[in-house]
Write a protein that holds these residues in place. Structure first.
Motif, PDB file in Angstrom:
ATOM      1  N   LEU A  38      46.998 -46.528 -20.089  1.00  8.54           N
ATOM      2  CA  LEU A  38      46.837 -46.692 -21.538  1.00  8.54           C
ATOM      3  C   LEU A  38      48.220 -46.588 -22.177  1.00  8.54           C
ATOM      4  N   ASP A  39      48.736 -47.744 -22.586  1.00  9.09           N
ATOM      5  CA  ASP A  39      50.089 -47.795 -23.141  1.00  9.09           C
ATOM      6  C   ASP A  39      50.150 -48.827 -24.249  1.00  9.09           C
ATOM      7  N   VAL A  40      51.353 -49.126 -24.707  1.00 12.97           N
ATOM      8  CA  VAL A  40      51.538 -50.036 -25.833  1.00 12.97           C
ATOM      9  C   VAL A  40      50.889 -51.401 -25.567  1.00 12.97           C
ATOM     10  N   ALA A  41      50.832 -51.825 -24.335  1.00 11.08           N
ATOM     11  CA  ALA A  41      50.252 -53.130 -24.007  1.00 11.08           C
ATOM     12  C   ALA A  41      48.728 -53.104 -23.952  1.00 11.08           C
ATOM     13  N   THR A  42      48.134 -51.927 -23.681  1.00 14.43           N
ATOM     14  CA  THR A  42      46.687 -51.870 -23.483  1.00 14.43           C
ATOM     15  C   THR A  42      45.920 -51.164 -24.601  1.00 14.43           C
ATOM     16  N   VAL A  43      46.615 -50.435 -25.455  1.00 13.32           N
ATOM     17  CA  VAL A  43      45.952 -49.767 -26.577  1.00 13.32           C
ATOM     18  C   VAL A  43      45.109 -50.745 -27.409  1.00 13.32           C
ATOM     19  N   PRO A  44      45.601 -51.968 -27.676  1.00 12.07           N
ATOM     20  CA  PRO A  44      44.761 -52.894 -28.452  1.00 12.07           C
ATOM     21  C   PRO A  44      43.411 -53.194 -27.797  1.00 12.07           C
ATOM     22  N   GLN A  45      43.352 -53.205 -26.463  1.00 13.00           N
ATOM     23  CA  GLN A  45      42.085 -53.430 -25.771  1.00 13.00           C
ATOM     24  C   GLN A  45      41.101 -52.301 -26.039  1.00 13.00           C
TER      25      GLN A  45
ATOM     26  N   PHE B 276      26.710 -45.225 -34.233  1.00  8.24           N
ATOM     27  CA  PHE B 276      26.586 -44.112 -33.305  1.00  8.24           C
ATOM     28  C   PHE B 276      26.921 -42.816 -34.028  1.00  8.24           C
ATOM     29  N   ALA B 277      26.336 -41.725 -33.548  1.00 10.33           N
ATOM     30  CA  ALA B 277      26.584 -40.412 -34.138  1.00 10.33           C
ATOM     31  C   ALA B 277      27.703 -39.669 -33.422  1.00 10.33           C
ATOM     32  N   ARG B 278      27.965 -40.092 -32.182  1.00  8.41           N
ATOM     33  CA  ARG B 278      28.967 -39.398 -31.365  1.00  8.41           C
ATOM     34  C   ARG B 278      29.717 -40.416 -30.516  1.00  8.41           C
ATOM     35  N   LEU B 279      31.032 -40.288 -30.502  1.00  6.28           N
ATOM     36  CA  LEU B 279      31.880 -41.110 -29.643  1.00  6.28           C
ATOM     37  C   LEU B 279      32.494 -40.202 -28.605  1.00  6.28           C
ATOM     38  N   LEU B 280      32.264 -40.531 -27.358  1.00 11.76           N
ATOM     39  CA  LEU B 280      32.798 -39.764 -26.239  1.00 11.76           C
ATOM     40  C   LEU B 280      33.767 -40.671 -25.479  1.00 11.76           C
ATOM     41  N   ILE B 281      35.035 -40.259 -25.419  1.00 17.26           N
ATOM     42  CA  ILE B 281      36.041 -41.028 -24.684  1.00 17.26           C
ATOM     43  C   ILE B 281      36.396 -40.236 -23.429  1.00 17.26           C
ATOM     44  N   ASP B 282      36.130 -40.843 -22.282  1.00 15.74           N
ATOM     45  CA  ASP B 282      36.362 -40.197 -20.991  1.00 15.74           C
ATOM     46  C   ASP B 282      37.763 -40.567 -20.499  1.00 15.74           C
ATOM     47  N   LEU B 283      38.666 -39.599 -20.522  1.00 14.28           N
ATOM     48  CA  LEU B 283      40.063 -39.825 -20.144  1.00 14.28           C
ATOM     49  C   LEU B 283      40.314 -39.667 -18.646  1.00 14.28           C
ATOM     50  N   ARG B 284      39.321 -39.258 -17.893  1.00 16.81           N
ATOM     51  CA  ARG B 284      39.525 -38.968 -16.459  1.00 16.81           C
ATOM     52  C   ARG B 284      40.060 -40.152 -15.662  1.00 16.81           C
ATOM     53  N   PRO B 285      39.603 -41.388 -15.898  1.00 17.14           N
ATOM     54  CA  PRO B 285      40.093 -42.498 -15.068  1.00 17.14           C
ATOM     55  C   PRO B 285      41.499 -42.997 -15.416  1.00 17.14           C
ATOM     56  N   LEU B 286      42.119 -42.432 -16.453  1.00 14.50           N
ATOM     57  CA  LEU B 286      43.466 -42.878 -16.808  1.00 14.50           C
ATOM     58  C   LEU B 286      44.485 -42.350 -15.811  1.00 14.50           C
ATOM     59  N   SER B 287      45.338 -43.238 -15.331  1.00 16.30           N
ATOM     60  CA  SER B 287      46.423 -42.826 -14.441  1.00 16.30           C
ATOM     61  C   SER B 287      47.714 -42.576 -15.215  1.00 16.30           C
ATOM     62  N   PHE B 288      47.753 -43.064 -16.463  1.00 16.79           N
ATOM     63  CA  PHE B 288      48.952 -42.949 -17.289  1.00 16.79           C
ATOM     64  C   PHE B 288      48.557 -43.123 -18.749  1.00 16.79           C
ATOM     65  N   MET B 289      49.266 -42.417 -19.628  1.00 22.07           N
ATOM     66  CA  MET B 289      49.104 -42.614 -21.067  1.00 22.07           C
ATOM     67  C   MET B 289      50.445 -42.336 -21.732  1.00 22.07           C
ATOM     68  N   ASP B 290      50.844 -43.219 -22.652  1.00 21.78           N
ATOM     69  CA  ASP B 290      52.086 -42.995 -23.384  1.00 21.78           C
ATOM     70  C   ASP B 290      51.778 -42.624 -24.832  1.00 21.78           C
ATOM     71  N   SER B 291      52.808 -42.593 -25.663  1.00 19.83           N
ATOM     72  CA  SER B 291      52.641 -42.177 -27.056  1.00 19.83           C
ATOM     73  C   SER B 291      51.724 -43.125 -27.832  1.00 19.83           C
ATOM     74  N   SER B 292      51.628 -44.375 -27.411  1.00 15.98           N
ATOM     75  CA  SER B 292      50.709 -45.310 -28.070  1.00 15.98           C
ATOM     76  C   SER B 292      49.264 -44.858 -27.875  1.00 15.98           C
ATOM     77  N   GLY B 293      48.954 -44.389 -26.684  1.00 19.87           N
ATOM     78  CA  GLY B 293      47.624 -43.859 -26.413  1.00 19.87           C
ATOM     79  C   GLY B 293      47.347 -42.607 -27.223  1.00 19.87           C
ATOM     80  N   LEU B 294      48.355 -41.750 -27.339  1.00 20.35           N
ATOM     81  CA  LEU B 294      48.206 -40.549 -28.163  1.00 20.35           C
ATOM     82  C   LEU B 294      47.924 -40.922 -29.615  1.00 20.35           C
TER      83      LEU B 294
END
Length: 114
Positions: free
Chosen positions: A29-36, A47-65
Motif C-alpha cells: 500500500l503506497d502512493v501508486a496503490t492508495v487510489p485503488q 454500512f454501519a461499520r468499516l473493517l480494514i484488515d491490514l494483516r495481508p499488507l507487506s508494506f505501507m508508506d506515508s500515503s497509506g497512513l
C-alpha cells in the motif's frame, strides 16, 4: 504506470457481512496503490461499520497512513464505525513510530470479529 492501472503487487478484496463492510488490501500500500483502496471503499455505502484488515499488507508508506487517517476522519463525520485489524511487524512499526497507533482504532482480528 498510472494509478488507474492494476498493480500486480496490490489487490483489494471487499466483502459485506451484514452491516459491516470488510476491506482487505494485500501487497504494498503506497502512493501508486492508495487510489485503488480509496476507490474500492468509495464504491460502497450503507454500512454501519468499516473493517480494514491490514494483516495481508507487506508494506505501507506515508500515503497509506494518510488514507487511514482520512478514512478515520470520514467515519467520524459519516457516523459509521471504523476498525483496523493490526498488520504485520512492518505495518505495526510504522503505525507505532508515527504514533498513529494511539489515534486510530486498531485491534486484533479475533477481537474485531474476523
Amino acid at each position: 504506470m498510472t494509478s488507474l492501472e492494476p498493480n500486480p503487487l496490490f489487490c483489494v478484496a471487499v466483502e459485506r457481512r451484514g452491516e459491516t463492510l470488510v476491506a482487505t488490501p494485500s501487497g504494498e500500500l503506497d502512493v501508486a496503490t492508495v487510489p485503488q483502496l480509496a476507490a474500492a471503499l468509495r464504491e460502497h455505502d450503507g454500512f454501519a461499520r468499516l473493517l480494514i484488515d491490514l494483516r495481508p499488507l507487506s508494506f505501507m508508506d506515508s500515503s497509506g497512513l494518510r488514507l487511514l487517517v482520512a478514512e478515520h476522519d470520514r467515519a467520524q463525520r459519516g457516523g459509521y464505525e471504523l476498525a483496523l485489524v493490526r498488520g504485520g511487524a512492518e505495518v505495526d512499526r510504522l503505525l507505532r513510530v508515527t504514533r498513529l497507533d494511539e489515534r486510530l482504532p486498531l485491534g486484533e482480528a479475533d477481537a474485531l470479529g474476523l
